[in-house]
Design a protein around this motif. Structure first.
Motif, short mmCIF file in Angstrom:
data_model
loop_
_atom_site.label_atom_id
_atom_site.label_comp_id
_atom_site.label_asym_id
_atom_site.label_seq_id
_atom_site.Cartn_x
_atom_site.Cartn_y
_atom_site.Cartn_z
N LEU A 1 -10.16 7.17 -3.40
CA LEU A 1 -9.05 6.30 -3.79
C LEU A 1 -8.72 5.30 -2.69
O LEU A 1 -8.39 4.13 -2.96
N ALA A 2 -8.79 5.75 -1.44
CA ALA A 2 -8.50 4.86 -0.32
C ALA A 2 -9.48 3.70 -0.28
O ALA A 2 -9.10 2.53 -0.13
N VAL A 3 -10.77 4.01 -0.42
CA VAL A 3 -11.79 2.97 -0.37
C VAL A 3 -11.67 2.03 -1.56
O VAL A 3 -11.76 0.80 -1.43
N LEU B 1 -8.56 -1.23 8.28
CA LEU B 1 -8.94 -1.92 9.51
C LEU B 1 -10.17 -2.80 9.32
O LEU B 1 -10.28 -3.88 9.90
N LEU B 2 -11.10 -2.35 8.46
CA LEU B 2 -12.39 -3.03 8.31
C LEU B 2 -12.44 -3.97 7.10
O LEU B 2 -13.45 -4.64 6.90
N ALA B 3 -11.37 -4.05 6.35
CA ALA B 3 -11.38 -4.76 5.07
C ALA B 3 -11.93 -6.18 5.15
O ALA B 3 -12.68 -6.62 4.27
N ASP B 4 -11.57 -6.91 6.20
CA ASP B 4 -11.98 -8.32 6.30
C ASP B 4 -13.24 -8.52 7.14
O ASP B 4 -13.69 -9.65 7.30
N ASP C 1 -22.28 -6.01 7.48
CA ASP C 1 -22.51 -6.27 6.06
C ASP C 1 -22.06 -5.10 5.20
O ASP C 1 -21.66 -5.29 4.04
N ALA C 2 -22.15 -3.91 5.76
CA ALA C 2 -21.78 -2.72 4.99
C ALA C 2 -21.40 -1.59 5.93
O ALA C 2 -21.80 -1.56 7.10
N ALA C 3 -20.61 -0.65 5.39
CA ALA C 3 -20.25 0.57 6.11
C ALA C 3 -20.53 1.77 5.22
O ALA C 3 -20.38 1.70 3.99
#
Length: 331
Positions: free
Chosen positions: A134-136, A82-85, A63-65
Motif C-alpha cells: 500500500l505504501a508503494v 524519499l525516493l518518489a522524485d 531508473d528503478a528500485a
C-alpha cells in the motif's frame, strides 16, 4: 539501467543484485553493512529502523528500485516518499500471505487482502507485507510493482526449509516423507523470482502478481526424490498419510518444511493462480535444478545454512521422527 536495491545481501535481494550485475546494470545496494554486498555493486549504508537511517539515500537518481523489506510498513513508506522524485519505478517483493485466509483453490490477484496500515510500526507478516504494498502504491501509483512471492527456495536460503530436507536426507536411512507423494507444491526459485522482477521492472509492468511455480510444476515426491539423488545417500522415504502425521503431533510447514496436508492451508500456500505472472514472462526452472544448486551451495558453506533472526528454525524436534516411523519401517 541504474538500479537501487534496498537490502541486497541475503537470499532474494542478493539474487536480484547478482542477476542485475550479470545484465550489465549499474547497481547500488543500500544496506546496514552487516554483510558483504555482491562484488560489482556500489554500496550505501544505513539502518532503515534508525533515526536518520536513510541519510545516504537523500541524493542520487535511479531508473528503478527493488525493495525486499518484510517488517514495519512505515519503513517502506518512508523510503518510497524519499525516493518518489528520484526513482523511475519501485518494485516491492511482497508475499502471497497478503491474501485473506482461507482462500479458494486457484485464487488469483483479485482475492481479498488482509487489512493493513502503510504507516504501521509492524503487526504480523501478512499485514506488514500488505502495508508495504500500500505504501508503494500510494507514492508510485502505476509506476509500482508488487511481486507476491510464495514459498521461496534456492541457494542462499536463510529460512532453512530446503537445507533441512537436504541435510536430513544426506544422513541416509529411512526418513519420514509427508504424503501423498503426488501432492502438488508451489514455490519459486529465488533466482527465477529475481529474473522476473527485473524483466517486469524493465518492461514497466505494474500492479500485483503472484510469483510461484504453476500448478503441476512439482510434487513433494519430486522434491524429495531430487534431494536423495543429489546427496547420493541411501535414504529411503517412508510415505506417511496426513492422518499419521497429525496423530504423531507433528506440525505441517514448520516441522515438516514445505509440506502442508490437503485442505485450506494447502490451498493458501500451494494452489495460487499464476496466469498473470506467466503472461508477463515468469519462467521456473526444474525442481531438480533448484535442489542440486542448493545442495552445492550448502556443501560449500559446510552444511550449516544461515538463519534469519526474525524467523524460527524449521524441522522436526527431537523424538518426532521416531514417533512418525514407529512400526512402519519394517513394513
Amino acid at each position: 539501467m541504474r538500479l537501487l536495491v534496498l537490502g541486497g545481501t541475503e537470499f532474494v535481494g542478493r539474487a536480484v543484485v547478482e542477476d542485475a550485475l550479470e545484465r550489465g546494470w549499474d547497481v547500488t545496494v543500500f544496506h546496514r553493512g552487516t554483510r558483504t554486498a555482491p562484488p560489482g555493486a556500489a554500496v550505501l549504508h544505513g539502518d532503515r529502523l534508525a533515526e536518520g537511517g536513510l541519510a545516504e539515500l537523500e541524493k542520487g537518481e535511479w531508473d528503478a528500485a527493488v525493495d525486499t523489506w518484510s517488517a514495519a510498513p512505515r519503513v517502506v513508506n518512508e523510503s518510497a516518499l524519499l525516493l518518489a522524485d528520484r526513482v523511475g519505478r519501485y518494485s516491492y517483493v511482497s508475499s502471497c500471505s497478503v491474501y485473506a485466509y482461507p482462500s479458494d483453490p486457484g485464487s488469483d490477484e483479485t482475492w481479498p487482502t488482509v487489512r493493513a496500515d502503510p504507516e504501521s510500526d509492524g503487526t504480523d507478516y501478512p499485514a506488514d507485507k500488505r502495508g508495504g504494498e500500500l505504501a508503494v502504491e500510494a507514492v508510485f501509483g502505476d509506476r509500482s510493482l508488487s511481486a507476491r512471492a510464495g514459498l521461496v527456495l534456492g541457494p542462499h536460503e536463510n529460512i532453512g526449509r530446503l537445507p533441512w530436507w537436504l541435510n536430513r536426507i544426506a544422513r541416509g536411512g529411512p526418513f519420514p516423507a509427508p504424503g501423498p507423494a503426488d501432492l502438488s507444491i508451489q514455490y519459486v526459485d529465488a533466482r527465477d523470482l529475481a529474473a522476473w522482477t527485473l524483466d517486469a521492472t524493465a518492461a514497466r509492468v505494474s500492479g500485483p502478481h503472484n510469483l510461484v511455480s504453476p500448478a503441476g510444476h512439482a510434487t513433494m515426491g519430486d522434491l524429495l526424490a531430487a534431494c536423495v539423488e543429489v546427496t547420493g545417500s541411501d535414504a529411503e522415504p517412508v510415505w506417511l498419510t496426513p492422518e499419521r502425521i497429525a496423530e504423531a503431533g507433528v506440525e505441517p510447514w514448520s516441522q515438516l518444511p514445505v509440506w502442508t496436508p490437503p485442505g485450506e492451508l494447502h490451498a493458501a500456500l500451494h494452489d495460487n493462480d499464476v496466469s498473470r505472472a506467466l503472461a508477463t514472462g515468469l519462467r521456473c526452472r526444474p525442481v531438480a535444478e533448484t535442489v542440486a544448486d542448493t545442495w552445492e551451495w550448502l556443501v560449500s558453506i559446510g552444511g550449516i545454512a544461515p538463519q534469519r533472526p526474525d524467523r524460527p528454525r524449521v524441522g522436526l524436534p527431537d523424538g518426532a521422527e521416531e514417533r512418525l516411523l514407529a512400526g512402519l519401517t519394517r513394513d
